[in-house]
Design a protein around this motif. Structure first.
Motif, PDB file in Angstrom:
ATOM      1  N   ARG A 339       0.870  -1.390   0.170  1.00  0.00           N
ATOM      2  CA  ARG A 339       0.251   0.312  -0.248  1.00  0.00           C
ATOM      3  C   ARG A 339       0.801   1.330   0.192  1.00  0.00           C
ATOM      4  O   ARG A 339       1.735   1.411   0.661  1.00  0.00           O
ATOM      5  CB  ARG A 339      -0.610  -0.055   0.804  1.00  0.00           C
ATOM      6  CG  ARG A 339      -1.421   1.781   1.168  1.00  0.00           C
ATOM      7  CD  ARG A 339      -2.545   1.132   2.122  1.00  0.00           C
ATOM      8  NE  ARG A 339      -3.484   2.770   2.703  1.00  0.00           N
ATOM      9  CZ  ARG A 339      -4.588   2.617   3.692  1.00  0.00           C
ATOM     10  NH1 ARG A 339      -4.613   1.218   4.472  1.00  0.00           N
ATOM     11  NH2 ARG A 339      -5.156   3.563   3.656  1.00  0.00           N
ATOM     12  N   ASN A 368      -2.698   3.507  -3.704  1.00  0.00           N
ATOM     13  CA  ASN A 368      -2.357   2.690  -4.570  1.00  0.00           C
ATOM     14  C   ASN A 368      -2.059   1.492  -3.864  1.00  0.00           C
ATOM     15  O   ASN A 368      -1.102   1.374  -3.043  1.00  0.00           O
ATOM     16  CB  ASN A 368      -1.375   2.650  -5.894  1.00  0.00           C
ATOM     17  CG  ASN A 368      -1.367   4.174  -6.373  1.00  0.00           C
ATOM     18  OD1 ASN A 368      -2.393   3.942  -7.426  1.00  0.00           O
ATOM     19  ND2 ASN A 368      -0.314   4.769  -7.138  1.00  0.00           N
ATOM     20  N   GLN A 369      -3.001   0.157  -3.817  1.00  0.00           N
ATOM     21  CA  GLN A 369      -3.205  -0.744  -3.285  1.00  0.00           C
ATOM     22  C   GLN A 369      -2.594  -2.299  -3.589  1.00  0.00           C
ATOM     23  O   GLN A 369      -3.690  -2.139  -5.056  1.00  0.00           O
ATOM     24  CB  GLN A 369      -3.833  -0.948  -2.138  1.00  0.00           C
ATOM     25  CG  GLN A 369      -4.536  -0.035  -1.693  1.00  0.00           C
ATOM     26  CD  GLN A 369      -5.557   0.257  -0.854  1.00  0.00           C
ATOM     27  OE1 GLN A 369      -6.845  -0.238  -0.763  1.00  0.00           O
ATOM     28  NE2 GLN A 369      -6.701   1.440  -0.325  1.00  0.00           N
ATOM     29  N   THR A 370      -2.059  -2.719  -3.952  1.00  0.00           N
ATOM     30  CA  THR A 370      -1.691  -4.484  -4.585  1.00  0.00           C
ATOM     31  C   THR A 370      -1.965  -5.368  -4.001  1.00  0.00           C
ATOM     32  O   THR A 370      -1.060  -5.285  -2.374  1.00  0.00           O
ATOM     33  CB  THR A 370      -0.593  -4.517  -5.503  1.00  0.00           C
ATOM     34  OG1 THR A 370      -0.072  -3.226  -6.136  1.00  0.00           O
ATOM     35  CG2 THR A 370      -0.355  -5.274  -6.053  1.00  0.00           C
ATOM     36  N   SER A 371      -2.782  -6.608  -3.868  1.00  0.00           N
ATOM     37  CA  SER A 371      -2.659  -7.717  -2.956  1.00  0.00           C
ATOM     38  C   SER A 371      -2.435  -8.875  -4.371  1.00  0.00           C
ATOM     39  O   SER A 371      -2.851  -8.782  -5.177  1.00  0.00           O
ATOM     40  CB  SER A 371      -4.374  -7.481  -2.248  1.00  0.00           C
ATOM     41  OG  SER A 371      -4.244  -8.386  -1.823  1.00  0.00           O
ATOM     42  N   ASP A 399      -4.362 -11.638  -7.944  1.00  0.00           N
ATOM     43  CA  ASP A 399      -3.020 -10.145  -8.441  1.00  0.00           C
ATOM     44  C   ASP A 399      -4.176  -9.044  -8.758  1.00  0.00           C
ATOM     45  O   ASP A 399      -4.593  -8.615 -10.202  1.00  0.00           O
ATOM     46  CB  ASP A 399      -2.452 -10.736  -9.139  1.00  0.00           C
ATOM     47  CG  ASP A 399      -1.582  -9.417  -9.688  1.00  0.00           C
ATOM     48  OD1 ASP A 399      -1.404  -8.573  -9.601  1.00  0.00           O
ATOM     49  OD2 ASP A 399      -0.655  -9.801 -10.595  1.00  0.00           O
ATOM     50  N   ARG A 401      -5.420  -4.618  -8.565  1.00  0.00           N
ATOM     51  CA  ARG A 401      -4.736  -3.704  -7.705  1.00  0.00           C
ATOM     52  C   ARG A 401      -5.562  -2.869  -8.009  1.00  0.00           C
ATOM     53  O   ARG A 401      -6.611  -2.574  -9.179  1.00  0.00           O
ATOM     54  CB  ARG A 401      -3.568  -3.081  -8.838  1.00  0.00           C
ATOM     55  CG  ARG A 401      -3.115  -1.783  -8.419  1.00  0.00           C
ATOM     56  CD  ARG A 401      -1.931  -1.558  -8.970  1.00  0.00           C
ATOM     57  NE  ARG A 401      -1.286   0.130  -9.650  1.00  0.00           N
ATOM     58  CZ  ARG A 401       0.242   0.229  -8.574  1.00  0.00           C
ATOM     59  NH1 ARG A 401       0.439  -0.865  -8.297  1.00  0.00           N
ATOM     60  NH2 ARG A 401       0.629   0.759  -8.653  1.00  0.00           N
ATOM     61  N   ASN A 402      -5.657  -1.481  -6.367  1.00  0.00           N
ATOM     62  CA  ASN A 402      -6.527  -0.162  -6.790  1.00  0.00           C
ATOM     63  C   ASN A 402      -6.092   0.738  -6.923  1.00  0.00           C
ATOM     64  O   ASN A 402      -5.406   1.092  -6.445  1.00  0.00           O
ATOM     65  CB  ASN A 402      -7.539   0.044  -5.378  1.00  0.00           C
ATOM     66  CG  ASN A 402      -8.777  -1.992  -5.550  1.00  0.00           C
ATOM     67  OD1 ASN A 402      -9.105  -2.665  -6.074  1.00  0.00           O
ATOM     68  ND2 ASN A 402      -8.479  -2.216  -3.950  1.00  0.00           N
ATOM     69  N   GLU A 403      -6.578   1.342  -7.291  1.00  0.00           N
ATOM     70  CA  GLU A 403      -6.149   2.756  -7.509  1.00  0.00           C
ATOM     71  C   GLU A 403      -6.389   3.792  -7.269  1.00  0.00           C
ATOM     72  O   GLU A 403      -8.321   3.864  -7.716  1.00  0.00           O
ATOM     73  CB  GLU A 403      -5.043   3.159  -9.340  1.00  0.00           C
ATOM     74  CG  GLU A 403      -4.203   2.167  -9.008  1.00  0.00           C
ATOM     75  CD  GLU A 403      -3.854   1.795 -11.014  1.00  0.00           C
ATOM     76  OE1 GLU A 403      -4.712   3.298 -12.187  1.00  0.00           O
ATOM     77  OE2 GLU A 403      -3.410   1.329 -11.226  1.00  0.00           O
ATOM     78  N   ARG A 443      -7.897  -3.007 -10.648  1.00  0.00           N
ATOM     79  CA  ARG A 443      -8.411  -3.599 -12.441  1.00  0.00           C
ATOM     80  C   ARG A 443      -7.598  -5.162 -11.285  1.00  0.00           C
ATOM     81  O   ARG A 443      -7.354  -5.637  -9.613  1.00  0.00           O
ATOM     82  CB  ARG A 443      -6.264  -3.389 -11.280  1.00  0.00           C
ATOM     83  CG  ARG A 443      -6.588  -2.137 -12.199  1.00  0.00           C
ATOM     84  CD  ARG A 443      -4.481  -1.731 -12.509  1.00  0.00           C
ATOM     85  NE  ARG A 443      -5.106  -0.107 -13.515  1.00  0.00           N
ATOM     86  CZ  ARG A 443      -5.112   0.495 -14.664  1.00  0.00           C
ATOM     87  NH1 ARG A 443      -5.111  -0.627 -15.562  1.00  0.00           N
ATOM     88  NH2 ARG A 443      -5.426   1.471 -14.448  1.00  0.00           N
ATOM     89  N   ARG A 445      -5.538  -7.559 -12.522  1.00  0.00           N
ATOM     90  CA  ARG A 445      -4.248  -8.555 -13.199  1.00  0.00           C
ATOM     91  C   ARG A 445      -5.104 -10.288 -13.950  1.00  0.00           C
ATOM     92  O   ARG A 445      -3.780 -10.310 -14.819  1.00  0.00           O
ATOM     93  CB  ARG A 445      -3.390  -7.968 -12.907  1.00  0.00           C
ATOM     94  CG  ARG A 445      -3.529  -6.393 -12.809  1.00  0.00           C
ATOM     95  CD  ARG A 445      -1.708  -5.608 -12.336  1.00  0.00           C
ATOM     96  NE  ARG A 445      -1.151  -5.918 -11.019  1.00  0.00           N
ATOM     97  CZ  ARG A 445       0.182  -5.293 -10.501  1.00  0.00           C
ATOM     98  NH1 ARG A 445       0.669  -4.652 -10.585  1.00  0.00           N
ATOM     99  NH2 ARG A 445       0.205  -5.880  -9.075  1.00  0.00           N
TER     100      ARG A 445
END
Length: 741
Positions: A339, A368-371, A399, A401-403, A443, A445
C-alpha cells in the motif's frame, strides 16, 4: 460535473465586509488587552469579566483567535478585569486604559486542550458539548507507539482490531459504528477512500503534532463518512526561530527496527519542517514481515500581516506479508499486501478584518493498493483446540490492484460578532463549501480487467456558535450534493452549560448534550464492481443518528477530572450483498441492515503531583442487530451483538516524570465479543475471549540533547487473538536512543 459557486462566495464575503462592525465604540468606553498563557501564547475564547469596586459584573466578553479582548466598559476607580478558562488558573488585574492590559493565565495541573475538529475552528475543550479526546505531542512521544491506531485505543468508546500484527488490516470501531464510519483528515484534507473506507494499517504517528478524535455524527460539518467519529491529524510545524534537528533509533525483538530523522527551522516569515522514518519488523509468524517508510513535510510563509500560505505533504509506503488465520492452519507463504498512500495540500488563510477570516484549501490524496497471491499453496484442514473443519480448504491465486484518488477543494469563512450587551453573547458564524472529485480504477490483473469509476460531490455547511459566560451552543446544518445518492440534509446541535464554577475541592461542573445525523455514500466497490458481486448504482446512503449527554466534574484545584457520557446511536441502510441467483452464482449490493448501539463512557484524569499523572477510561456498549444483512448466520442474526464490538472495554495509564526519568505504564482491556472463525469449524466458534494488554515505556535523559528510550509491548506475555485465528504479538522489547537539537 459540479462546480463551486464562486459568485455566491464572493457575495457572502462582500456582505460580511460591508456589515457595520458592532465593535465601533470610543476608546474611552472600552477596556482592551490580550490574554496569554505561561509561555506567552494567545489564549483563545477565554472569558474576560469586568467588575466594579463592589465586585458586580458590568461587562464580559471572550478573547478572539489572537487572545485579544475588547470589553464595553469605561475604566472606573476600583474596577478589575478577570480572565478565566477551564484548565487555567484565573488571572485578575486592576482596570487600565484601552489596549494596555496583559493577563497571563497559569496552566492548571489538568489543562484543557484547544480543539479544531469539533467546530472547524479553534475552541477550548471546556466550552464544547462534543466528546473529544486529544493526543498532544507529549502524549505521542511518551507512548512511543508506531501506529496512530494504537494511540487511539486510549480513548473512550474506541475498539481497534489488528488482523494479526503490525501492518495487517487494522480497523477502527467507535461507539458501535462500522469501521468505515470514521472521517479521517490530515490538516483538513480527507484521506478516506471513496465511500468512507480507511484502514489504519500503515498510518504512523511520525511527525504529528496532535491527533484529535471527536465521537458522534459530524456530517453537518464534514459531510459523507463522518457517521461515528472524525479523526484529524496535524502535521508538526516549526514554531521557534532558528534551525533544529531530531532523530531516533530503536531495535528489538522480532527483528524490529524503528528509525527517524527530521529537520525544522523558522526565520522571519518562513517556517519549515521535514521528516523521514522507517519501521521494519518480522512480526510473529512466517510471511508476516512489515516494512513501512514515512515521509512528511510542512512549510509556511506569511505573505502579509494576517495572510499565510501553508503546504503539507505526507507519504506512507508499506508492504506486509498476509499469512492468514495461522491459528487454524498453515500460513500462506506468498500472499502479500502493498500500500502506497500520498497526500499533499496547500491552504491560504487571510484575515479580511478584525472579525472576518477566510481560508481556501486544495488537497490531493492517492492510494495505490496491490494484493497478490501468486502461488496456490497446498490444501489444509483448519483445526483449533478440538474444533475441526469437515473438509479441506484450498488456496487460489489472485493479483488485484486498486488505484484511488481524491481531489478536495474547500472554502471556509468565519465571522465573529461581538455584541455590545453581555446578555446577547458572542457569536461565531461559519460557512463552508467543500468539493470532492473521487476517482478509482479497480484492476484484476489475473483476469486482465479494469473497472473505472468517478464521482463528483459537493457539500454546503453553515454553523452558528453562541457563547455566553456559562452557556455555549452550536447549531449546524449541511446540504450534501452527491453524485451517488443526490441531495440530502444533515443537521447537528449541541449545548454545554457550566452549571457550577469554583475552585478548591469541588471545581467546575459542565453539563452537555448534543445530537446529529450522519451520512455515508456507498463505496466504489458497492456502486461499480462487476459480477459475480455486482455493484448497485441505485444504493441509498447509509445513515446514522447519534445522541449523547454527559457531565464533567473537576476536583481538587484542577488535579482531578471525571467525565461520564451516555450515548445512543442508530445506523440504518447498512449496505451488504444478497444472493440473486445460484446458477450461475450472482450477488448484488443492497441497503439491508439496521443496528443500534447504546452505552456509557467513563473517563478519569488525575494529577496528584507535578510528577505523576494517571488516566483511565471504561466503555459499556449495548449493541444489537435489528435487521440483519445475513439473517441465517448465527453471527449476524437479529438480536446478536454487533460484530467484533465488545460490550466492555477500557484503558488505563500511569506516567511518572521527574528530572531525567520518565516511566509510563499503560494497559487496555477488551471484553468478550461476537466473532467468527470463518473456517467452518465444528463446532463453530462465534465468540472471542476477553484479553488485557500492558505496555511499558521508559526514557532517561543523558544530557540536554540525548536520551535513552526503552519499550516493552505485551509486558505480561498475554497470548490472545484480536480477530479469531490471527495470533497477536508476544512480549516484545525495544531499546534505542533519541537526540534533539
Amino acid at each position: 460535473m459540479r462546480t463551486i459557486p464562486v459568485r455566491s462566495l464572493a457575495l457572502l464575503v462582500s456582505f460580511l465586509l460591508s456589515t457595520p462592525s458592532l465593535r465601533a465604540q470610543s476608546a474611552q468606553d472600552a477596556i482592551a488587552g490580550i490574554v496569554v498563557d505561561a509561555n506567552g501564547s494567545p489564549v483563545v475564547r477565554a472569558l474576560v469579566t469586568i467588575a466594579d469596586a463592589q465586585g458586580k459584573t458590568v461587562a464580559s466578553t471572550f478573547t478572539d483567535r489572537d487572545g485579544r479582548f475588547d470589553a464595553r466598559a469605561r475604566p472606573a476607580s476600583g474596577c478589575s478585569v478577570e480572565a478565566t478558562l477551564s484548565g487555567f488558573v484565573p488571572a485578575r488585574l486592576p482596570c487600565a486604559r484601552y489596549q494596555d492590559m496583559r493577563l497571563s493565565l497559569a496552566i492548571a495541573p489538568l489543562h484543557e486542550a484547544v480543539v479544531v475538529t469539533a467546530t472547524r475552528g479553534e475552541a477550548p475543550g471546556g466550552q464544547l458539548a462534543a466528546s473529544v479526546t486529544v493526543f498532544e505531542r507529549d502524549d505521542i512521544e511518551r507512548r512511543q507507539t508506531p501506529l496512530v491506531a494504537d494511540l487511539l485505543r486510549h480513548a473512550p468508546g474506541v475498539t481497534v482490531m489488528h488482523t494479526g500484527a503490525y501492518g495487517t488490516q487494522t480497523s477502527l470501531f467507535v461507539r458501535g459504528g462500522e469501521s468505515n464510519y470514521n472521517k479521517v483528515l490530515l490538516d483538513g484534507i480527507p484521506l478516506n477512500e471513496p465511500g468512507g473506507v480507511f484502514y489504519f494499517n500503515n498510518l504512523t504517528s511520525e511527525h504529528l503534532e496532535r491527533v484529535e478524535l471527536v465521537r458522534g455524527s459530524h456530517s453537518a460539518l464534514f459531510g459523507s463518512d463522518a457517521m461515528a467519529s472524525v479523526v484529524q491529524m496535524f502535521t508538526r510545524r516549526a514554531t521557534r526561530d532558528g534551525v533544529g534537528a531530531d532523530g531516533t533509533f530503536e531495535a528489538g525483538g522480532y527483528g524490529t527496527v524503528r528509525a527517524s530523522a527530521g529537520v525544522r527551522g523558522k526565520r522571519g516569515a518562513v517556517d519549515y519542517s521535514f521528516h523521514g522514518a522507517r519501521y521494519m519488523t518480522d512480526n510473529r509468524v512466517p510471511n508476516n514481515e512489515f516494512d513501512n517508510t514515512t515521509l512528511s513535510a510542512s512549510a509556511g510563509i506569511e505573505l502579509a500581516p494576517g495572510t499565510t500560505l501553508r503546504f503539507v505533504g505526507r507519504g506512507e509506503f508499506g508492504d506486509v506479508g498476509t499469512p492468514g488465520q495461522t491459528m487454524f492452519g498453515r500460513p500462506d507463504l506468498d500472499a502479500r499486501f502493498e500500500r502506497h498512500d500520498g497526500v499533499a495540500g496547500v491552504t491560504l488563510v487571510q484575515r479580511l478584518s478584525h472579525d472576518v477570516q477566510h481560508r481556501a484549501t486544495y488537497g490531493f490524496a492517492a492510494s495505490n493498493q496491490t494484493s497478490v497471491n501468486s502461488i496456490a499453496d497446498p490444501p489444509y484442514t483448519p483445526t483449533f483446540e478440538g474444533h475441526a473443519a469437515p473438509f479441506e480448504f484450498g488456496d487460489f491465486p489472485y493479483d488485484l490492484r486498486n488505484e484511488l484518488t481524491r481531489h478536495h477543494l474547500s472554502y471556509q469563512v468565519d465571522w465573529r460578532v461581538s455584541t455590545a450587551a453581555a446578555s446577547a453573547g458572542t457569536h461565531i458564524v461559519t460557512g463552508a463549501i467543500d468539493f470532492d472529485g473521487e476517482r478509482a480504477t479497480l484492476r484484476d490483473r489475473s483476469a486482465g480487467t479494469a473497472t473505472n469509476a468517478s464521482r463528483n460531490n459537493a457539500g454546503y455547511s453553515l454553523q452558528h456558535q453562541a457563547l455566553w459566560p456559562r452557556v455555549f451552543t452550536t447549531i449546524g446544518v449541511r446540504v450534501e450534493d452527491n453524485d451517488s445518492f443526490g441531495v440530502s440534509t444533515v443537521p447537528r446541535g449541541s449545548i454545554a452549560w457550566i452549571a457550577r464554577t469554583g475552585s478548591g475541592s469541588l471545581g467546575d461542573t459542565k453539563v452537555k448534550a448534543s445530537a446529529g445525523l450522519g451520512i455515508k455514500e456507498p463505496t466504489i466497490v458497492q456502486s461499480f464492481s462487476p459480477p459475480p458481486f455486482a455493484g448497485n448504482l441505485d444504493l441509498e446512503p447509509e445513515r446514522s443518528r447519534t445522541v449523547e449527554a454527559g457531565v464533567e466534574q473537576r476536583f481538587l484545584n484542577d488535579r482531578a477530572k471525571v467525565e461520564v457520557t451516555w450515548f445512543a446511536n442508530r445506523f440504518r441502510n447498512i449496505i451488504s450483498t444478497r444472493t440473486v441467483s445460484f446458477n450461475p452464482f450472482r450477488s448484488q449490493y443492497f441497503n439491508i441492515g439496521l443496528t443500534r448501539a447504546r452505552g456509557a463512557e467513563l473517563a478519569v484524569d488525575l494529577a496528584p503531583s507535578k510528577d505523576l499523572r494517571l488516566s483511565t477510561g471504561y466503555t459499556l456498549l449495548a449493541s444489537e442487530i435489528l435487521e440483519s444483512t445475513a439473517p441465517t448466520n448465527p453471527v449476524f442474526r437479529p438480536g446478536q451483538w454487533l460484530f467484533r464490538r465488545p460490550r466492555h472495554s477500557g484503558f488505563t495509564s500511569v506516567t511518572y516524570q521527574r528530572d531525567r526519568v520518565l516511566v509510563d505504564v499503560s494497559g487496555i482491556f477488551v471484553g468478550r465479543r461476537v466473532d467468527s472463525d470463518f473456517s467452518s469449524l465444528v463446532p463453530a466458534i462465534v465468540e472471542n475471549d476477553a484479553y488485557a494488554l500492558w505496555n511499558l515505556r521508559a526514557q532517561y535523559r543523558l544530557s540536554t540533547h540525548i536520551s535513552v528510550v526503552a519499550a516493552v509491548d505485551n509486558l505480561t506475555g498475554s497470548d490472545y487473538m484480536e480477530p479469531l485465528g490471527y495470533r497477536a504479538l508476544g512480549r516484545t522489547a525495544r531499546l534505542g536512543v533519541k537526540v534533539g537539537f
